[in-house]
Design an enzyme around this catalytic site. Structure first.
Site, PDB file in Angstrom:
ATOM      1  N   PHE A 213      31.963   3.363  37.615  1.00  0.00           N
ATOM      2  CA  PHE A 213      32.725   4.451  38.250  1.00  0.00           C
ATOM      3  C   PHE A 213      33.144   5.461  37.195  1.00  0.00           C
ATOM      4  CE2 PHE A 213      36.698   6.433  39.634  1.00  0.00           C
ATOM      5  CZ  PHE A 213      36.298   6.944  40.864  1.00  0.00           C
ATOM      6  N   GLY A 214      32.754   6.716  37.392  1.00  0.00           N
ATOM      7  CA  GLY A 214      33.125   7.788  36.472  1.00  0.00           C
ATOM      8  C   GLY A 214      34.229   8.641  37.067  1.00  0.00           C
ATOM      9  N   TYR A 215      35.234   8.913  36.265  1.00  0.00           N
ATOM     10  CA  TYR A 215      36.366   9.731  36.725  1.00  0.00           C
ATOM     11  C   TYR A 215      36.587  10.942  35.828  1.00  0.00           C
ATOM     12  CZ  TYR A 215      38.547   7.218  32.925  1.00  0.00           C
ATOM     13  OH  TYR A 215      38.817   6.695  31.679  1.00  0.00           O
ATOM     14  N   GLY A 216      35.811  11.038  34.748  1.00  0.00           N
ATOM     15  CA  GLY A 216      35.994  12.132  33.783  1.00  0.00           C
ATOM     16  C   GLY A 216      34.650  12.780  33.504  1.00  0.00           C
ATOM     17  N   SER A 217      34.289  12.806  32.215  1.00  0.00           N
ATOM     18  CA  SER A 217      33.053  13.499  31.842  1.00  0.00           C
ATOM     19  C   SER A 217      31.825  12.897  32.511  1.00  0.00           C
ATOM     20  CB  SER A 217      32.890  13.469  30.322  1.00  0.00           C
ATOM     21  OG  SER A 217      32.920  12.144  29.866  1.00  0.00           O
TER      22      SER A 217
ATOM     23  N   GLU B 271      31.624   6.567  24.035  1.00  0.00           N
ATOM     24  CA  GLU B 271      33.063   6.534  24.327  1.00  0.00           C
ATOM     25  C   GLU B 271      33.787   5.547  23.427  1.00  0.00           C
ATOM     26  OE1 GLU B 271      33.991   8.859  26.030  1.00  0.00           O
ATOM     27  OE2 GLU B 271      32.299   9.409  27.293  1.00  0.00           O
TER      28      GLU B 271
HETATM   29  C1  BEZ Z   1      34.484   8.579  32.851  1.00  0.00           C
HETATM   30  O1  BEZ Z   1      34.603   7.673  33.666  1.00  0.00           O
HETATM   31  O2  BEZ Z   1      34.118   9.700  33.178  1.00  0.00           O
HETATM   32  C2  BEZ Z   1      34.778   8.260  31.465  1.00  0.00           C
HETATM   33  C3  BEZ Z   1      34.310   7.100  30.901  1.00  0.00           C
HETATM   34  C4  BEZ Z   1      34.574   6.831  29.590  1.00  0.00           C
HETATM   35  C5  BEZ Z   1      35.319   7.690  28.864  1.00  0.00           C
HETATM   36  C6  BEZ Z   1      35.795   8.822  29.442  1.00  0.00           C
HETATM   37  C7  BEZ Z   1      35.517   9.107  30.745  1.00  0.00           C
END
Ligand code: BEZ
Length: 191
Positions: free
Chosen positions: A24-28, A99
């Site tokens: 699941f991605g929540y950022g970049s 990351e």
């Molecule tokens: C993300 O879920 O987008 C994410 C994953 C690792 C580091 C920063 C953001």
């Protein structure tokens, strides 16, 4: 905890025998999926709030002028919308490197739009990591982001791309959108 989390993450063997795993991605990761994936679906997780509380001196800033990127903080009533990717386990080796600045893998339930819930992974930078920047007002966060730039580009581009991606996902993230508003005001004032 050391900022470099590669070794800790690579010791996590939980999904190694699986042919594919949901991430699941929540950022970049929402707007920069620089890895192969089998399937991608919008979705959400519960109990976590997205916050610009992680310092970035390796991607969107430098040690002299660190930027800020998002992490998740526990909040009982929160819903965090993002993008889920079905990937092969090798993708995590790539993400562990990308990351490495404080993010640890965590197993969680991921709710996929129109497809039920699955168990998968998120990356979280908790407050005990060396690069944690912590809470600040949205205006101060915008000021810091406006000044920072690193090997992956301008911190402001990260913020603007994330805000646009969240709009496309149809989510009203007041924290991110307020920082975006403050940043745009600062940029206006500069011209
Ligand atoms: C993300 O879920 O987008 C994410 C994953 C690792 C580091 C920063 C953001």
């Amino acid at each position: 905890m050391s900022a470099n989390t590669i070794a800790i993450n690579q010791n996590m063997k939980q999904f190694d025998s699986h042919a594919s795993v949901w991430l699941f991605g929540y950022g970049s990761i929402i707007f920069k999926a620089d890895f192969p994936y089998l399937e991608r679906r919008p979705g959400h997780i519960t109990g976590w709030a997205r916050r610009f509380w992680q310092g970035s001196h390796d991607h969107r800033g430098t040690p002299q002028s660190p930027g800020r990127v998002v992490t998740l903080t526990p909040q009982a009533d929160a819903i965090c919308r993002g993008m889920a990717y079905l990937v092969t386990p090798e993708v995590f080796a790539h993400l562990d490197h990308r990351e490495k600045n404080g993010y640890l893998r965590l197993v969680t339930a991921i709710h996929l739009d129109h497809a039920g819930s699955v168990e998968g992974l998120i990356y979280i930078a908790a407050e005990d990591n060396a690069a944690f920047a912590g809470p600040a007002s949205e205006q101060d966060i915008a000021r810091q982001i406006a000044l920072a730039e690193g090997p992956s580009g301008r911190n402001s581009d990260y913020l603007l791309m994330l805000a646009q991606a969240l709009r496309e996902l149809g989510t009203d993230d007041t924290h991110v959108f307020e920082i975006e508003r403050q940043l745009l005001a600062l940029q206006q004032a500069d011209h």
